[in-house]
Design a protein around this motif. Structure first.
Motif, short mmCIF file in Angstrom:
data_model
loop_
_atom_site.label_atom_id
_atom_site.label_comp_id
_atom_site.label_asym_id
_atom_site.label_seq_id
_atom_site.Cartn_x
_atom_site.Cartn_y
_atom_site.Cartn_z
N THR A 185 -0.13 -14.58 8.00
CA THR A 185 0.72 -14.05 7.45
C THR A 185 1.12 -13.72 6.10
OG1 THR A 185 1.61 -13.23 9.51
CG2 THR A 185 3.24 -11.88 7.94
N VAL A 186 1.52 -12.78 5.20
CA VAL A 186 2.16 -12.82 4.08
C VAL A 186 3.10 -11.27 4.22
CG1 VAL A 186 0.48 -11.05 3.17
CG2 VAL A 186 1.08 -12.68 1.78
N LEU A 187 4.76 -11.96 2.79
CA LEU A 187 5.13 -11.17 2.58
C LEU A 187 4.59 -10.64 1.97
CD1 LEU A 187 8.71 -10.38 2.97
CD2 LEU A 187 9.17 -12.27 1.79
N GLU A 188 4.75 -8.79 1.59
CA GLU A 188 4.80 -8.25 0.97
C GLU A 188 6.18 -7.74 0.53
OE1 GLU A 188 0.74 -5.68 1.92
OE2 GLU A 188 2.75 -5.22 3.33
N VAL A 189 6.12 -7.90 -1.62
CA VAL A 189 6.81 -7.42 -2.00
C VAL A 189 7.10 -6.35 -3.33
CG1 VAL A 189 7.38 -10.05 -2.00
CG2 VAL A 189 5.88 -9.17 -3.89
N GLY A 198 7.97 -5.91 3.55
CA GLY A 198 7.16 -6.28 5.18
C GLY A 198 6.97 -7.28 5.11
N VAL A 199 6.22 -7.79 6.22
CA VAL A 199 4.90 -8.83 6.06
C VAL A 199 4.04 -8.12 6.55
CG1 VAL A 199 7.18 -10.67 6.53
CG2 VAL A 199 5.37 -9.11 8.78
N ALA A 200 2.78 -8.89 6.42
CA ALA A 200 1.45 -8.45 7.02
C ALA A 200 0.18 -9.49 7.23
CB ALA A 200 0.74 -7.45 5.75
N SER A 201 -0.46 -9.27 7.62
CA SER A 201 -1.79 -9.82 7.56
C SER A 201 -2.31 -10.44 6.25
CB SER A 201 -2.95 -9.94 8.44
OG SER A 201 -4.15 -10.34 8.67
N VAL A 202 -2.93 -11.83 6.18
CA VAL A 202 -3.01 -11.91 4.96
C VAL A 202 -4.44 -11.40 4.45
CG1 VAL A 202 -2.41 -14.35 4.15
CG2 VAL A 202 -4.29 -14.21 5.64
N ASP A 223 2.57 -14.75 -6.08
CA ASP A 223 3.79 -14.97 -6.29
C ASP A 223 4.43 -14.13 -5.30
OD1 ASP A 223 6.30 -16.34 -6.98
OD2 ASP A 223 6.53 -15.37 -8.91
N HIS A 224 3.55 -15.28 -3.72
CA HIS A 224 4.09 -14.40 -2.76
C HIS A 224 4.30 -15.69 -1.76
CE1 HIS A 224 2.01 -11.33 -4.38
NE2 HIS A 224 2.67 -10.63 -3.60
#
Length: 321
Positions: A185-189, A198-202, A223-224
Motif C-alpha cells: 500500500t502507498v499513501l497518495e499525496v 488516502g491510501v491505495a494499492s501500489v 517521495d511517498h
C-alpha cells in the motif's frame, strides 16, 4: 561502555564520534544525532557528509517527536489546536520534528557503540516534555540504531520517530539499482505539497510504486510513504538495494515501524546539485505523515500516545549485502 568524557564541539556538525567493528565504520555527528557516514570494508552504504559541513537538509538525522510532516503545522491532539513553526516553508508544513538541529549530548561511547540524548521541552505547538535517547551499535549484522522516548508531562504526548539515511547500493547510478520494497500500500499525496490524501494499492501506479518483486528503479521519482509491509516469520520488513556490480545494502526493522518513506532524492536545482539522486532515502517510521492529525484520516496512522512517564523504544538496522 564507559561514560563519555566532557567534550567540546569541534566541528560544524557537532561532536564527532567514530565507531569501528566487524568491518564497518560509522561516523556520528551530535547535531541531530545524525549518521554522518557508514562504510563496510571501505564501501559507502549511505550518502555521507563532511564533519566540517552543515548537514545537508535532514540527511542521516534522527527525527523526533514526529517524522515526516505535520500539514500546515497544525494538529489537534488532546482536543486543543496547536500551531507548530513551519519548518518546510516551500510547502507550508512542520517537517521532521523538533530535534533535527539540536546538539545532542554524547552520554557514553566505546569502540562499537555510542548513546546520545536530548530533550524536547514543552513549547508552543508541542506542550509536552519528552526525554529522548538514541544508541548506535555496530555488530556483525551492521549498524543498529535504537530510539527511546519517555514522556515527563502530566498528560499524554503524541509521539513518532524514524531515521533519514540515504542508502547507497554501489558505484552505479541510482537509476541502475535494483530495489526490493515489500509494501502492498502507498499513501497518495497532493503533487505540490505532499499532503496525505488516502491510501491505495501500489498497483495504482505499478511502474512507480510496486517493487514487491525486485526490479531496476529506472527514472521513476518517488517521495511517498508505504505501509502494509510484507514481513518475515519474525515480523521484520527489509528494503534491499543492489548495484549492477553485485554490491548492495539493506535496511531492516520490526513491526514497531508500520510505515516507510521512500525518496529518490530528486533535487529541484538538478542537475547542478551533487545530491540529486545520489542515494535512496529509506525512512522507517512509527507513524504516517501527518499522524498528529490521526482523527482526520480513515486509515491507521500509527500515532503513539505516550502516557505520563511511559516510554517507547524502536530500532532499525543498515547492513551491507
Amino acid at each position: 561502555m564507559t561514560d563519555a568524557a566532557p567534550s567540546v564541539t569541534t566541528t560544524v556538525s557537532g561532536t564527532p564520534v567514530v565507531l569501528r567493528a566487524h568491518g564497518y565504520e560509522a561516523a556520528i555527528a551530535s547535531v541531530g544525532a545524525s549518521l554522518r557516514s557508514l562504510t563496510h570494508e571501505g564501501r559507502d552504504l549511505v550518502v555521507p557528509f563532511a564533519a566540517d559541513e552543515v548537514r545537508p537538509h535532514f540527511r542521516g538525522a534522527t527525527l523526533a517527536p514526529w517524522p515526516n510532516r505535520v500539514v500546515d503545522g497544525v494538529h489537534h491532539f488532546g482536543g486543543g489546536e496547536h500551531q507548530l513553526a513551519l519548518t518546510e516553508p516551500a510547502r507550508g508544513h512542520a517537517l521532521h520534528g523538533l530535534l533535527g538541529w539540536v546538539d545532542w549530548d554524547v552520554i557514553a561511547t566505546d569502540d562499537a557503540t555510542v548513546t546520545l540524548s536530548a530533550t524536547v521541552p514543552a513549547q508552543t505547538g508541542y506542550p509536552w516534555w519528552v526525554e529522548v535517547s538514541t544508541t548506535y551499535r555496530l555488530g556483525p549484522d551492521g549498524l543498529t540504531q535504537t530510539v527511546r522516548a519517555t514522556n515527563h508531562s502530566p498528560t499524554a504526548a503524541p509521539w513518532g520517530t524514524g531515521p533519514h539515511p540515504y542508502l547507497v547500493a554501489g558505484p552505479g547510478a541510482l537509476d541502475s539499482w535494483v530495489l526490493e520494497l515489500p509494501a502492498d500500500t502507498v499513501l497518495e499525496v497532493t503533487p505540490d505539497r505532499l499532503s496525505p490524501v488516502g491510501v491505495a494499492s501500489v498497483a495504482v501506479d505499478a511502474e512507480r510504486f510496486d517493487f514487491r518483486a525486485p526490479r531496476v528503479l529506472g527514472a521513476v521519482e518517488i517521495d511517498h510513504a508505504f505501509t502494509d509491509l510484507i514481513r518475515d516469520a519474525e515480523g521484520r520488513a527489509t528494503v534491499t538495494l543492489t548495484d549492477p556490480s553485485g554490491t548492495g545494502v539493506a535496511m531492516t526493522w520490526a513491526a514497531d515501524c508500520a510505515w516507510v518513506q521512500i525518496h529518490t532524492a530528486d533535487r529541484p536545482e538538478a542537475p547542478a546539485s551533487a545530491a540529486h539522486r545520489a542515494g535512496l532515502a529509506v525512512e522507517p517510521m512509527t507513524c504516517a505523515p501527518d499522524a498528529f492529525n490521526d482523527d482526520a484520516y480513515d486509515f491507521a496512522t500509527g500515532l503513539i500516545a505516550l502516557d505520563p512517564e511511559e516510554s517507547h523504544e524502536v530500532g532499525w538496522t543498515i547492513s551491507a549485502r
